[in-house]
Design a protein around this motif. Structure first.
Motif, PDB file in Angstrom:
ATOM      1  N   TRP A 163      -4.133 -18.222  17.908  1.00  0.00           N
ATOM      2  CA  TRP A 163      -4.426 -17.611  16.661  1.00  0.00           C
ATOM      3  C   TRP A 163      -4.211 -15.942  16.865  1.00  0.00           C
ATOM      4  CZ3 TRP A 163      -8.125 -21.221  18.723  1.00  0.00           C
ATOM      5  CH2 TRP A 163      -9.065 -20.716  19.507  1.00  0.00           C
ATOM      6  N   LEU A 189      -6.711 -25.580  11.949  1.00  0.00           N
ATOM      7  CA  LEU A 189      -6.972 -24.073  11.766  1.00  0.00           C
ATOM      8  C   LEU A 189      -6.337 -23.616  10.431  1.00  0.00           C
ATOM      9  CD1 LEU A 189      -8.064 -21.576  12.912  1.00  0.00           C
ATOM     10  CD2 LEU A 189      -5.677 -21.112  14.182  1.00  0.00           C
ATOM     11  N   PRO A 193      -2.355 -16.768  12.057  1.00  0.00           N
ATOM     12  CA  PRO A 193      -2.313 -16.396  13.208  1.00  0.00           C
ATOM     13  C   PRO A 193      -1.778 -14.636  13.101  1.00  0.00           C
ATOM     14  CG  PRO A 193      -0.957 -18.421  13.173  1.00  0.00           C
ATOM     15  CD  PRO A 193      -1.298 -17.945  11.809  1.00  0.00           C
ATOM     16  N   LEU A 212     -12.664 -17.217  12.787  1.00  0.00           N
ATOM     17  CA  LEU A 212     -11.805 -18.234  12.426  1.00  0.00           C
ATOM     18  C   LEU A 212     -12.465 -19.276  11.542  1.00  0.00           C
ATOM     19  CD1 LEU A 212     -10.825 -19.210  16.082  1.00  0.00           C
ATOM     20  CD2 LEU A 212      -9.681 -17.919  14.621  1.00  0.00           C
TER      21      LEU A 212
END
Length: 406
Positions: A163, A189, A193, A212
């Protein structure tokens, strides 16, 4: 009806001032759930020694000890020394909120929320992962006992090229534990990023990605939306993460109602009477069970059509009052308009400010008078209902009897 749930995440750096500002900001943006990491805990105010402390705790010097409260939000705290808390908007008047009992750790919590009693439960996992990776290791141990997670997010304190490709990563073992946990939970996710979320107060340190958000990997990506808002971080050094997740159909409004003794009630009764006279004439056959059933269905249809035509969804909240009616609303609206005119006069025509202030005072007095008169009328109506319809006059004496009256 909303089809999404708006969830915000932020590490507030133990700041009560910023927490209050964040909750104010999220309330104005109609956020549904705010997940906070590293909340402030401390003495709130002194309390008498005989008073219960309520949901907070009492210190040895009789101080109320807890975290930030806000009238627009319902605070959910998993335990006294928690490093994660959640705030659920009080706009969700019909929501059913609970904590998952399987999670017993100060750095993570699973909030289960049904925006509507008929809606499916939505599980939100709020996490603060310290430098020892405590929360991740704990969740790995109980992963099989966790419910299906609809969204998971927070401050991970972990650098990884997954990320944040431009920043030196932490150990492969630490990153591997994070990725392994989310794979076991079936999450992917959602955070983009290379979009920084942590902006150190030291200008010499570069921004990084450590906050996150993860969502189920088996759901279509177009159902989710994430916005990183560094401009909203305030006194914190962490950006606010705004996520929208699918939540099915739900409503913040209550069931449709018709206010008693209102114009809508009169129109409803008029329409029911007219429909019954038109569809159920005096010579309507009622000789057999089938004919009786037809008459009952016809009567139900008359009431149903009139109800749908005049009933409006209710907006019930913690401040709703049974005695409130249209006169109170009209007086409140007049006061609001008077205050707006005062603000406009202050900006544009200062010479009109004294007159505008006098108008605000008069409107405020009328508002208080309307409330006082309506409350009196409501109590008279209740007394008349108990005395003449229920004919249980002693119900009115319950407070007197509990005080030891004869």
């Amino acid at each position: 009806m909303p089809h999404t749930l708006h969830v915000a995440f932020q590490n507030v750096n133990h700041s009560p001032q910023h927490t209050h500002a964040l909750l104010e900001q999220c309330a104005s943006a109609n956020v549904d759930v705010v997940c906070i990491q590293e909340p402030w805990f401390g003495p709130i105010r002194p309390i008498p020694s005989a008073s219960p402390a309520g949901p907070a705790e009492r210190t040895d010097n009789n101080m109320l000890y807890g975290t930030q409260l806000h009238p627009a939000w319902q605070l959910i705290v998993p335990q006294a020394d928690a490093r994660v808390v959640c705030h659920v908007s009080r706009r969700l008047t019909r929501a059913v909120v609970s904590l998952n009992a399987e999670v017993k750790h100060r750095d993570c919590m699973v909030l289960t929320i049904r925006p509507d009693p008929s809606a499916d439960p939505i599980s939100i996992l709020n996490i603060y992962n310290d430098t020892q990776n405590s929360a991740i290791e704990y969740l790995c141990d109980i992963a099989e006992r966790l419910p299906d997670i609809a969204i998971m997010g927070g401050d991970y304190n972990t650098h990884s090229r997954v990320w944040d490709p431009d920043y030196p990563p932490d150990s492969a073992a630490r990153t591997g534990e994070v990725l392994d946990l989310h794979a076991r939970l079936g999450l992917r996710l959602l955070s983009p990023p290379s979009v920084p979320t942590h902006f150190p107060h030291r200008q010499s340190f570069r921004p990084t990605v450590i906050d996150l958000v993860w969502v189920p990997s088996d759901r279509p990506p177009e159902l989710y939306d994430l916005r990183v808002a560094p401009e909203e971080r305030g006194l914190s050094d962490h950006a606010v993460l705004h996520a929208r997740i699918p939540a099915g159909q739900w409503s913040i409004e209550g069931a449709p109602t018709i206010t008693p003794k209102s114009d809508e009630e009169k129109a409803f009764l008029t329409d029911v009477t007219a429909a019954v006279l038109a569809r159920l004439p005096p010579d309507f056959p009622l000789a057999t069970m089938a004919e009786l059933a037809t008459a009952v269905d016809t009567l139900f249809g008359c009431v149903h059509d009139a109800w749908n035509a005049h009933a409006q969804p209710s907006r019930v909240c913690s401040k709703s009052k049974l005695w409130w009616d249209g006169s109170c609303s009209a007086a409140r609206d007049n006061l609001t308009r008077a205050r707006h005119r005062l603000e406009e006069a202050r900006r544009t025509t200062p010479r009109l400010v004294p007159a505008a202030q006098a108008a605000v005072r008069r409107a405020f007095k009328r508002f208080k008078s309307a409330i006082r008169l309506r409350r009196r009328a409501h109590m008279d109506e209740r007394i008349d209902h108990v005395a003449n319809e229920q004919r249980r006059v002693w119900d009115l004496m319950a407070p007197y009897l509990t005080c030891g009256g004869p």
